[in-house]
Design a protein around this motif. Structure first.
Motif, PDB file in Angstrom:
ATOM      1  N   ILE A  79       0.858  -1.191   0.000  1.00 53.30           N
ATOM      2  CA  ILE A  79       0.000   0.000   0.000  1.00 53.30           C
ATOM      3  C   ILE A  79       0.888   1.233   0.000  1.00 53.30           C
ATOM      4  N   VAL A  80       0.532   2.195  -0.836  1.00 59.24           N
ATOM      5  CA  VAL A  80       1.159   3.510  -0.792  1.00 59.24           C
ATOM      6  C   VAL A  80       0.076   4.451  -0.270  1.00 59.24           C
ATOM      7  N   LEU A  81       0.273   4.947   0.944  1.00 56.57           N
ATOM      8  CA  LEU A  81      -0.659   5.897   1.538  1.00 56.57           C
ATOM      9  C   LEU A  81      -0.105   7.292   1.294  1.00 56.57           C
ATOM     10  N   LEU A  82      -0.807   8.048   0.473  1.00 55.75           N
ATOM     11  CA  LEU A  82      -0.349   9.378   0.054  1.00 55.75           C
ATOM     12  C   LEU A  82      -1.236  10.427   0.706  1.00 55.75           C
ATOM     13  N   ASN A  83      -0.645  11.224   1.599  1.00 61.32           N
ATOM     14  CA  ASN A  83      -1.398  12.202   2.380  1.00 61.32           C
ATOM     15  C   ASN A  83      -0.981  13.622   1.999  1.00 61.32           C
ATOM     16  N   PHE A  84      -1.932  14.384   1.445  1.00 57.33           N
ATOM     17  CA  PHE A  84      -1.705  15.793   1.133  1.00 57.33           C
ATOM     18  C   PHE A  84      -2.217  16.631   2.291  1.00 57.33           C
ATOM     19  N   LEU A  85      -1.354  17.466   2.849  1.00 50.57           N
ATOM     20  CA  LEU A  85      -1.773  18.368   3.919  1.00 50.57           C
ATOM     21  C   LEU A  85      -2.305  19.666   3.314  1.00 50.57           C
ATOM     22  N   PRO A  86      -3.290  20.285   3.962  1.00 48.77           N
ATOM     23  CA  PRO A  86      -3.973  21.443   3.386  1.00 48.77           C
ATOM     24  C   PRO A  86      -3.071  22.615   3.003  1.00 48.77           C
ATOM     25  N   ASN A  87      -2.068  22.924   3.812  1.00 49.93           N
ATOM     26  CA  ASN A  87      -1.256  24.119   3.569  1.00 49.93           C
ATOM     27  C   ASN A  87       0.117  23.829   2.976  1.00 49.93           C
ATOM     28  N   ALA A  88       0.288  22.665   2.386  1.00 47.45           N
ATOM     29  CA  ALA A  88       1.581  22.281   1.819  1.00 47.45           C
ATOM     30  C   ALA A  88       1.520  22.307   0.295  1.00 47.45           C
ATOM     31  N   LEU A  89       2.650  22.590  -0.344  1.00 48.85           N
ATOM     32  CA  LEU A  89       2.708  22.561  -1.808  1.00 48.85           C
ATOM     33  C   LEU A  89       2.912  21.142  -2.324  1.00 48.85           C
ATOM     34  N   SER A  90       3.749  20.378  -1.659  1.00 49.27           N
ATOM     35  CA  SER A  90       3.930  18.944  -1.913  1.00 49.27           C
ATOM     36  C   SER A  90       4.282  18.561  -3.353  1.00 49.27           C
ATOM     37  N   ALA A 113      -9.126  21.658   1.121  1.00 55.14           N
ATOM     38  CA  ALA A 113      -8.289  22.842   1.293  1.00 55.14           C
ATOM     39  C   ALA A 113      -6.935  22.729   0.583  1.00 55.14           C
ATOM     40  N   PHE A 114      -6.534  21.529   0.157  1.00 58.64           N
ATOM     41  CA  PHE A 114      -5.277  21.391  -0.583  1.00 58.64           C
ATOM     42  C   PHE A 114      -5.416  22.123  -1.913  1.00 58.64           C
ATOM     43  N   TYR A 115      -4.430  22.943  -2.259  1.00 61.32           N
ATOM     44  CA  TYR A 115      -4.554  23.858  -3.393  1.00 61.32           C
ATOM     45  C   TYR A 115      -4.770  23.170  -4.732  1.00 61.32           C
ATOM     46  N   LYS A 116      -4.430  21.926  -4.868  1.00 55.14           N
ATOM     47  CA  LYS A 116      -4.646  21.182  -6.117  1.00 55.14           C
ATOM     48  C   LYS A 116      -5.631  20.028  -5.909  1.00 55.14           C
ATOM     49  N   SER A 117      -6.521  20.165  -4.946  1.00 50.64           N
ATOM     50  CA  SER A 117      -7.424  19.058  -4.614  1.00 50.64           C
ATOM     51  C   SER A 117      -8.304  18.647  -5.785  1.00 50.64           C
ATOM     52  N   SER A 118      -8.789  19.585  -6.571  1.00 49.54           N
ATOM     53  CA  SER A 118      -9.658  19.196  -7.691  1.00 49.54           C
ATOM     54  C   SER A 118      -8.880  18.373  -8.717  1.00 49.54           C
ATOM     55  N   TYR A 119      -7.619  18.710  -8.929  1.00 52.31           N
ATOM     56  CA  TYR A 119      -6.769  17.929  -9.836  1.00 52.31           C
ATOM     57  C   TYR A 119      -6.554  16.523  -9.276  1.00 52.31           C
ATOM     58  N   VAL A 120      -6.187  16.453  -7.998  1.00 52.85           N
ATOM     59  CA  VAL A 120      -5.912  15.173  -7.356  1.00 52.85           C
ATOM     60  C   VAL A 120      -7.146  14.276  -7.400  1.00 52.85           C
ATOM     61  N   VAL A 121      -8.295  14.819  -7.033  1.00 52.80           N
ATOM     62  CA  VAL A 121      -9.525  14.031  -7.000  1.00 52.80           C
ATOM     63  C   VAL A 121      -9.910  13.554  -8.402  1.00 52.80           C
ATOM     64  N   THR A 122      -9.783  14.428  -9.394  1.00 55.62           N
ATOM     65  CA  THR A 122     -10.119  14.049 -10.777  1.00 55.62           C
ATOM     66  C   THR A 122      -9.217  12.927 -11.263  1.00 55.62           C
ATOM     67  N   LEU A 123      -7.926  13.031 -11.008  1.00 54.83           N
ATOM     68  CA  LEU A 123      -6.979  11.988 -11.409  1.00 54.83           C
ATOM     69  C   LEU A 123      -7.313  10.669 -10.713  1.00 54.83           C
ATOM     70  N   CYS A 124      -7.606  10.734  -9.432  1.00 56.89           N
ATOM     71  CA  CYS A 124      -7.943   9.520  -8.681  1.00 56.89           C
ATOM     72  C   CYS A 124      -9.245   8.897  -9.184  1.00 56.89           C
ATOM     73  N   GLU A 125     -10.218   9.718  -9.506  1.00 55.53           N
ATOM     74  CA  GLU A 125     -11.472   9.186 -10.057  1.00 55.53           C
ATOM     75  C   GLU A 125     -11.217   8.454 -11.372  1.00 55.53           C
ATOM     76  N   ARG A 126     -10.374   9.021 -12.211  1.00 48.11           N
ATOM     77  CA  ARG A 126     -10.068   8.406 -13.506  1.00 48.11           C
ATOM     78  C   ARG A 126      -9.531   6.990 -13.333  1.00 48.11           C
ATOM     79  N   TYR A 127      -8.669   6.810 -12.329  1.00 52.75           N
ATOM     80  CA  TYR A 127      -8.021   5.510 -12.130  1.00 52.75           C
ATOM     81  C   TYR A 127      -8.643   4.693 -10.997  1.00 52.75           C
TER      82      TYR A 127
END
Length: 143
Positions: A79-90, A113-127
């Protein structure tokens, strides 16, 4: 048990499950999210933690070794657990997302609140990658 990038990776045992703890760094955070995961799942998994407090001062050879450890650890992990924190650029976490988005072993925590959350969620939905708004939701799923 927690394995860090300052040591060699363990030889993978077939009766053990491994989680790679990918994601944002939070040096000023009162509770380290990686510690929270390890304490919440103490007997279920072995942990691969890429945290290196001296990351920004590594020379080129040390950085190469660190990056190779991370790549090998992610490949080894169940498992790769990938955690984006709200105020980080990452930026490195976004690269890891791209590397593992199509793998069935990726679990992503991405608060709105993560600045690229819509991108991250869209990519995750795709896969069809499982996504969570909170770390606790991901921990509950992995329990």
């Amino acid at each position: 048990m927690v394995f860090t990038s300052q040591a060699e990776l363990p030889i993978k045992e077939t009766d053990q499950r491994y989680i790679f703890l990918a994601g944002s760094m939070a040096p000023n955070q009162s509770v380290n999210w990686r510690t929270q995961v390890v304490k919440s799942l103490p007997n279920s998994y072995q942990f691969l933690d890429p945290t290196n407090e001296h990351h920004d001062t590594l020379n080129a050879l040390q950085m190469k070794k660190h990056v190779e450890w991370e790549l090998d650890a992610m490949a080894m992990a169940d498992i790769v657990l990938l955690n984006f924190l709200p105020n980080a650029l990452s930026p490195i976490s976004l690269v890891e997302l791209g590397l593992y988005a199509s793998f069935k072993k990726l679990y992503v925590v991405c608060p709105k609140a993560f600045y690229k959350s819509s991108y991250v969620v869209t990519l995750c939905e795709r896969y069809h990658t499982p996504t969570f708004k909170t770390l606790q939701e991901a921990i509950d799923t992995l329990t």
